[in-house]
Design a protein around this motif. Structure first.
Motif, short mmCIF file in Angstrom:
data_model
loop_
_atom_site.label_atom_id
_atom_site.label_comp_id
_atom_site.label_asym_id
_atom_site.label_seq_id
_atom_site.Cartn_x
_atom_site.Cartn_y
_atom_site.Cartn_z
N ASP A 102 46.69 28.19 16.26
CA ASP A 102 46.39 27.97 14.85
C ASP A 102 47.59 27.37 14.12
OD1 ASP A 102 45.26 28.07 12.30
OD2 ASP A 102 45.68 30.19 12.05
N GLY A 103 48.72 28.07 14.18
CA GLY A 103 49.88 27.69 13.37
C GLY A 103 50.64 26.48 13.85
N GLN A 104 50.86 26.35 15.16
CA GLN A 104 51.67 25.26 15.69
C GLN A 104 50.84 24.05 16.12
OE1 GLN A 104 55.08 25.44 15.50
NE2 GLN A 104 54.54 27.30 14.40
N LEU A 105 49.70 24.30 16.73
CA LEU A 105 48.88 23.18 17.21
C LEU A 105 47.84 22.75 16.18
CD1 LEU A 105 48.23 24.22 20.93
CD2 LEU A 105 50.04 22.74 20.01
N GLY A 106 47.59 23.59 15.19
CA GLY A 106 46.61 23.25 14.17
C GLY A 106 45.19 23.22 14.68
N LEU A 107 44.93 23.99 15.74
CA LEU A 107 43.57 24.03 16.27
C LEU A 107 42.69 24.85 15.33
CD1 LEU A 107 44.26 24.58 20.07
CD2 LEU A 107 44.01 22.42 18.82
N SER A 108 41.43 24.46 15.26
CA SER A 108 40.52 25.21 14.40
C SER A 108 39.46 25.96 15.20
CB SER A 108 39.85 24.26 13.40
OG SER A 108 39.13 23.25 14.06
#
Length: 180
Positions: free
Chosen positions: A121-127
């Motif tokens: 979530d925080g580093q890769l920005g995956l949703s």
């Protein structure tokens, strides 16, 4: 360089070739293999080294990140955790893990899985992060739930494991911004 993730009791770091004997010993345990989707038993000689060597390509092309789960206090290798099938277009990945049998029930898998979900979530920005486990492995289902994933479904008689077709449970989380 692949980041090291810190948790209160663990370091999640890239595997190194020197980890191969511990991977062979831990993953080679029949009880570990029988509860996973992909670890063979018996675990072939040389497979651990080849598996570790394969991680660099996944990191380089952005498709997979594998971490060694290491106990902070003594540096003992406990297992592995990974984000697999990372897809930038769809902002998604699958979370996977295993822990050596002698370390079961101590919360290490849950702690590692939470760290990977936070990194996704925080580093890769995956949703979207998904996870799967054998239906007969309620401990693994609890690990996924503790990492914030929710039950989403069941694939009936989906995988052939140990001579029988097994049901697979599906879990996932979706970042609220993806819902709207």
């Amino acid at each position: 360089m692949q980041p090291v993730l810190d948790t209160p009791r663990l370091l999640l770091r890239p595997f190194v070739p020197a980890d191969a004997p511990d991977v062979q010993r831990l993953a080679g345990n029949a009880r570990v293999a029988e509860t996973t989707l992909a670890i063979p038993h018996p675990y072939p000689d040389g497979a651990a080294g080849a598996w570790i060597a394969s991680h660099a390509a996944g990191w380089a092309d952005g498709s997979e990140i594998s971490w060694a789960i290491v106990r902070r206090e003594d540096g003992a290798l406990l297992g592995a955790a990974a984000l697999m099938g990372i897809n930038a277009r769809h902002a998604s990945a699958e979370l996977g893990y295993w822990v050596g049998h002698e370390h079961w029930g101590l919360g290490y898998a849950s702690e590692a899985a939470r760290a990977l979900a936070a990194f996704a979530d925080g580093q890769l920005g995956l949703s979207r992060v998904v996870g799967r486990c054998l239906a007969r492995n309620p401990a693994s289902a609890r690990v996924l739930e503790k990492a914030g994933l929710r039950a989403e479904g069941r694939l009936v008689r989906h995988l052939y494991v140990g001579g029988v077709f097994e049901d697979v449970l599906l879990f996932g989380w979706v970042r609220p911004s993806r819902l709207g």
